[in-house]
Scaffold this motif. Sequence first.
Motif, mmCIF file in Angstrom:
data_model
loop_
_atom_site.group_PDB
_atom_site.id
_atom_site.type_symbol
_atom_site.label_atom_id
_atom_site.label_comp_id
_atom_site.label_asym_id
_atom_site.label_seq_id
_atom_site.Cartn_x
_atom_site.Cartn_y
_atom_site.Cartn_z
ATOM 1 N N PRO A 33 0.809 -1.228 0.000
ATOM 2 C CA PRO A 33 0.000 0.000 0.000
ATOM 3 C C PRO A 33 0.836 1.269 0.000
ATOM 4 O O PRO A 33 0.401 2.294 -0.524
ATOM 5 N N ILE A 34 2.056 1.204 0.549
ATOM 6 C CA ILE A 34 2.945 2.369 0.488
ATOM 7 C C ILE A 34 3.402 2.596 -0.943
ATOM 8 O O ILE A 34 3.384 3.711 -1.468
ATOM 9 N N ALA A 35 3.816 1.516 -1.605
ATOM 10 C CA ALA A 35 4.330 1.634 -2.961
ATOM 11 C C ALA A 35 3.257 2.076 -3.949
ATOM 12 O O ALA A 35 3.547 2.789 -4.911
ATOM 13 N N THR A 36 2.002 1.665 -3.733
ATOM 14 C CA THR A 36 0.925 2.051 -4.642
ATOM 15 C C THR A 36 0.334 3.406 -4.304
ATOM 16 O O THR A 36 -0.523 3.904 -5.032
ATOM 17 N N GLY A 37 0.767 4.013 -3.190
ATOM 18 C CA GLY A 37 0.284 5.336 -2.821
ATOM 19 C C GLY A 37 -1.011 5.327 -2.053
ATOM 20 O O GLY A 37 -1.592 6.394 -1.797
ATOM 21 N N ALA A 38 -1.488 4.149 -1.642
ATOM 22 C CA ALA A 38 -2.737 4.084 -0.899
ATOM 23 C C ALA A 38 -2.585 4.619 0.523
ATOM 24 O O ALA A 38 -3.547 5.113 1.109
ATOM 25 N N MET A 39 -1.376 4.526 1.081
ATOM 26 C CA MET A 39 -1.133 5.006 2.442
ATOM 27 C C MET A 39 0.208 5.720 2.507
ATOM 28 O O MET A 39 1.146 5.357 1.786
ATOM 29 N N LEU A 159 -10.570 -15.073 -9.467
ATOM 30 C CA LEU A 159 -11.912 -14.584 -9.162
ATOM 31 C C LEU A 159 -11.987 -13.065 -9.291
ATOM 32 O O LEU A 159 -12.949 -12.524 -9.858
ATOM 33 N N ALA A 160 -10.956 -12.370 -8.779
ATOM 34 C CA ALA A 160 -10.949 -10.904 -8.833
ATOM 35 C C ALA A 160 -10.945 -10.404 -10.273
ATOM 36 O O ALA A 160 -11.675 -9.463 -10.614
ATOM 37 N N TYR A 161 -10.153 -11.033 -11.135
ATOM 38 C CA TYR A 161 -10.097 -10.600 -12.525
ATOM 39 C C TYR A 161 -11.351 -10.999 -13.302
ATOM 40 O O TYR A 161 -11.744 -10.311 -14.247
ATOM 41 N N TRP A 162 -11.990 -12.081 -12.888
ATOM 42 C CA TRP A 162 -13.234 -12.468 -13.551
ATOM 43 C C TRP A 162 -14.357 -11.501 -13.193
ATOM 44 O O TRP A 162 -15.135 -11.082 -14.054
ATOM 45 N N ILE A 163 -14.435 -11.120 -11.919
ATOM 46 C CA ILE A 163 -15.481 -10.192 -11.478
ATOM 47 C C ILE A 163 -15.324 -8.826 -12.147
ATOM 48 O O ILE A 163 -16.307 -8.166 -12.490
ATOM 49 N N GLY A 173 -8.089 0.415 -14.552
ATOM 50 C CA GLY A 173 -9.473 0.071 -14.279
ATOM 51 C C GLY A 173 -9.689 -0.637 -12.970
ATOM 52 O O GLY A 173 -10.778 -0.601 -12.405
ATOM 53 N N ARG A 174 -8.642 -1.310 -12.463
ATOM 54 C CA ARG A 174 -8.756 -2.031 -11.200
ATOM 55 C C ARG A 174 -8.013 -1.313 -10.074
ATOM 56 O O ARG A 174 -7.589 -1.927 -9.103
ATOM 57 N N GLY A 175 -7.842 -0.003 -10.227
ATOM 58 C CA GLY A 175 -7.110 0.772 -9.222
ATOM 59 C C GLY A 175 -7.773 0.781 -7.865
ATOM 60 O O GLY A 175 -7.129 1.045 -6.850
ATOM 61 N N GLY A 176 -9.072 0.496 -7.821
ATOM 62 C CA GLY A 176 -9.762 0.476 -6.531
ATOM 63 C C GLY A 176 -9.219 -0.571 -5.584
ATOM 64 O O GLY A 176 -9.344 -0.444 -4.359
ATOM 65 N N PHE A 177 -8.587 -1.617 -6.140
ATOM 66 C CA PHE A 177 -8.013 -2.658 -5.289
ATOM 67 C C PHE A 177 -6.869 -2.121 -4.439
ATOM 68 O O PHE A 177 -6.553 -2.713 -3.400
ATOM 69 N N ARG A 178 -6.248 -1.016 -4.878
ATOM 70 C CA ARG A 178 -5.142 -0.490 -4.085
ATOM 71 C C ARG A 178 -5.639 -0.013 -2.722
ATOM 72 O O ARG A 178 -4.931 -0.088 -1.728
ATOM 73 N N GLU A 253 5.491 -4.370 -8.774
ATOM 74 C CA GLU A 253 5.279 -4.942 -10.093
ATOM 75 C C GLU A 253 4.022 -5.807 -10.137
ATOM 76 O O GLU A 253 3.509 -6.118 -11.179
ATOM 77 N N VAL A 254 3.561 -6.198 -8.955
ATOM 78 C CA VAL A 254 2.306 -6.931 -8.861
ATOM 79 C C VAL A 254 1.164 -5.915 -8.846
ATOM 80 O O VAL A 254 1.191 -4.958 -8.098
ATOM 81 N N LYS A 255 0.164 -6.117 -9.678
ATOM 82 C CA LYS A 255 -0.953 -5.189 -9.787
ATOM 83 C C LYS A 255 -1.787 -5.187 -8.509
ATOM 84 O O LYS A 255 -1.769 -6.165 -7.749
ATOM 85 N N PRO A 256 -2.522 -4.087 -8.252
ATOM 86 C CA PRO A 256 -3.302 -3.992 -7.010
ATOM 87 C C PRO A 256 -4.232 -5.162 -6.776
ATOM 88 O O PRO A 256 -4.367 -5.631 -5.638
ATOM 89 N N ALA A 257 -4.891 -5.666 -7.821
ATOM 90 C CA ALA A 257 -5.799 -6.796 -7.646
ATOM 91 C C ALA A 257 -5.043 -8.034 -7.166
ATOM 92 O O ALA A 257 -5.518 -8.774 -6.294
ATOM 93 N N GLN A 258 -3.848 -8.250 -7.717
ATOM 94 C CA GLN A 258 -3.033 -9.377 -7.279
ATOM 95 C C GLN A 258 -2.564 -9.186 -5.843
ATOM 96 O O GLN A 258 -2.560 -10.125 -5.036
#
Length: 403
Positions: A33-39, A159-163, A173-178, A253-258
């Motif tokens: 979460p630090i690296a993605t800027g969420a916190m 499951l996350a990518y299917w939803i 598009g999946r930035g909300g996972f961050r 390098e791992v996307k937020p959903a992952q």
Amino acid sequence: MDLTLIVVLVILLALFFDFTNGFHDTANAMATPIATGAMRPKVAVALAAVLNLIGAFLSTEVAKTISGGIIKEGDGGVQITPVLIFAGLVGAIVWNMVTWLFGLPSSSSHALFGGLIGAAIVGAGIQSIDFVVVLDKVVLPALIAPFTAGVVAWSATKLAYWITRRYDGRPDGRGGFRYGQIFSSSLVALSHGTNDAQKTMGVITLTLISAGLQPLGSGPEIWVVIACALAIALGTYSGGWRIIRTLGRGLTEVKPAQGFAAETSTAATILASSHLGFALSTTQVASGSVIGSGLGRRGSSVRWGTAGRIAIGWLLTLPSAAIVGAAAGLLANLGPVGVIIDTIVGTAVVVYIFWRARRNRVSSENAVKPVPLQGKSEVAQSGKAVKIEKVKPLKRERPRRSA
């Protein structure tokens, strides 16, 4: 040496190990979460410290595994003395600090087990170790838990990518996972406190039982729980920046959903294991989750050579810490002089490592900057083990001009 003095010395040393466990492992949960800027960095580490503090009060099953399981109990009590426990802690701390300095794949939990086993073997004999408990509660969980967490993370990522498949093709598009990672990372920090803080509780309880200050089969006293909770929380807050910087480039390098799937799987695995009394390594479970989440994303592959190096690091930790603990145990058996030598040598190693670390100071300001690939911990290297294959766009042929 006076029994009361050695007991106090062991308790202080155990709390210092708990402190090193905090900055060696716990901050792993907040790197993503630090690296993605969420916190913000300081907020994330403070949250991890608080959750480790809370997690330490949720269970004592792992503590009982250490205080009354690994070392056999005889007619007169456990077959290990406070002096040997002191030597085992010296081995665990020295190995923990060396691997922290060089960023080598390491498990604080297995360093502790290795140090205690090595010291017990040279001091009380190999018959003092209950290898059935070691196999059931330490070795098998270390092999099964990362694989289980990887399978769960793989399924959760699918499951996350299917939803969210309607977002395919969008840049973020999946930035909300961050922001979901704030919740999942918090669960990892909570589960780490639940599992790892108990290991120090178990060591202190084992010391009190071996000194005849606590009855056989009893669990940790409330003051032990409070002291261990505070020590691991303080270590998390004060020393986690180096590990966060080490993990930053690998895990981003791992996307937020992952990341969300991996962290949730890690937390679920560790919390379930803590309830059953299994002593796990948080970093091993997290590594399995990261690789599993990478396999769960379409278009990614795994660098199995890197994964193999991670596995070798895991395998070396317990026997290496056992060797250091055995050496410290041989000195401790010489009497007060040996204990003093162990103390001086151990203190010198720790001071030197902290001095070396200050030459390359890491703080909240530079913790998230990219670092070279070499010298990563196993979670970071597992992040690098996941390779995203880029698909080259097809070149459009230009229409030929008519003559």
